[in-house]
Motif scaffolding. Structure first.
Motif, short mmCIF file in Angstrom:
data_model
loop_
_atom_site.label_atom_id
_atom_site.label_comp_id
_atom_site.label_asym_id
_atom_site.label_seq_id
_atom_site.Cartn_x
_atom_site.Cartn_y
_atom_site.Cartn_z
N THR A 119 0.85 -1.18 0.00
CA THR A 119 0.00 0.00 0.00
C THR A 119 0.89 1.24 0.00
O THR A 119 1.77 1.36 0.84
CB THR A 119 -0.89 0.01 1.26
N CYS A 139 -1.81 8.20 -2.27
CA CYS A 139 -2.51 7.63 -3.42
C CYS A 139 -1.99 8.26 -4.71
O CYS A 139 -1.99 9.49 -4.85
CB CYS A 139 -4.01 7.87 -3.29
N CYS A 190 -5.15 10.29 -6.52
CA CYS A 190 -5.73 11.55 -6.05
C CYS A 190 -4.79 12.36 -5.16
O CYS A 190 -5.06 13.52 -4.88
CB CYS A 190 -7.04 11.30 -5.32
N GLU A 246 -4.13 11.84 -1.92
CA GLU A 246 -4.49 11.80 -0.50
C GLU A 246 -3.66 10.75 0.24
O GLU A 246 -3.17 9.79 -0.35
CB GLU A 246 -5.97 11.49 -0.33
N ASP A 247 -3.54 10.90 1.56
CA ASP A 247 -2.84 9.92 2.38
C ASP A 247 -3.66 8.64 2.44
O ASP A 247 -4.89 8.67 2.54
CB ASP A 247 -2.63 10.46 3.79
N VAL A 248 -2.97 7.50 2.39
CA VAL A 248 -3.62 6.19 2.46
C VAL A 248 -3.16 5.51 3.74
O VAL A 248 -1.97 5.43 4.01
CB VAL A 248 -3.24 5.33 1.23
N CYS A 260 -7.94 3.35 -1.56
CA CYS A 260 -7.85 4.73 -1.09
C CYS A 260 -9.20 5.14 -0.53
O CYS A 260 -10.22 5.00 -1.19
CB CYS A 260 -7.46 5.64 -2.25
N GLU A 303 -10.33 8.04 -0.15
CA GLU A 303 -10.84 9.25 -0.80
C GLU A 303 -11.41 8.97 -2.18
O GLU A 303 -12.52 9.37 -2.50
CB GLU A 303 -9.70 10.28 -0.90
N ASP A 324 -7.31 1.30 -6.11
CA ASP A 324 -6.69 0.16 -5.46
C ASP A 324 -5.52 -0.33 -6.31
O ASP A 324 -5.13 0.33 -7.26
CB ASP A 324 -7.70 -0.96 -5.20
N TRP A 345 -2.48 1.60 -8.08
CA TRP A 345 -1.35 1.44 -7.18
C TRP A 345 -0.25 0.62 -7.79
O TRP A 345 0.70 0.26 -7.13
CB TRP A 345 -1.78 0.76 -5.88
#
Length: 100
Positions: free
Chosen positions: A11, A15, A18, A20-22, A29, A31, A35, A40
């Motif tokens: 992981t 992300c 987008c 954003e923090d994962v 994600c 947000e 996946d 990813w």
């Protein structure tokens, strides 16, 4: 012969779809829902702010192009003012006539 995909893909911390923090060990994600299959992968592009305007972006020119040169909203046409006044007068007359 088929190759098996790893059951535990790593992981990313951020992300790539987008930005954003994962959370660690997340399956997708929170947000945007990306996946391992959708964004990813090792060969996935990283988030680069594609939706951000260019350095030479002129906001005033954009507003003029999108909304026309008029800075103020269009006024209510006189015919609608006359209609509204006539309706108000009609309702007052009906109210006074019914109150008698």
């Amino acid at each position: 012969m088929t190759t098996k995909k790893s059951k535990d893909p790593t992981t990313p911390e951020v992300c790539p779809a987008c930005g954003e923090d994962v959370p660690p060990n997340a399956l997708a994600c929170p947000e945007c829902g990306a996946d391992h299959n959708s964004g990813w992968r090792e060969d996935a592009d990283t988030y680069d702010g594609v939706d951000l305007p260019d350095e030479g972006f002129n906001y005033d020119e954009f507003v003029k192009r999108e909304f026309g040169s008029s800075a103020r909203p269009a006024a209510i046409k006189p015919v609608w003012w006359i209609t509204a006044i006539l309706l108000i007068i009609t309702f007052i007359v009906i109210y006074l006539y019914a109150a008698r």
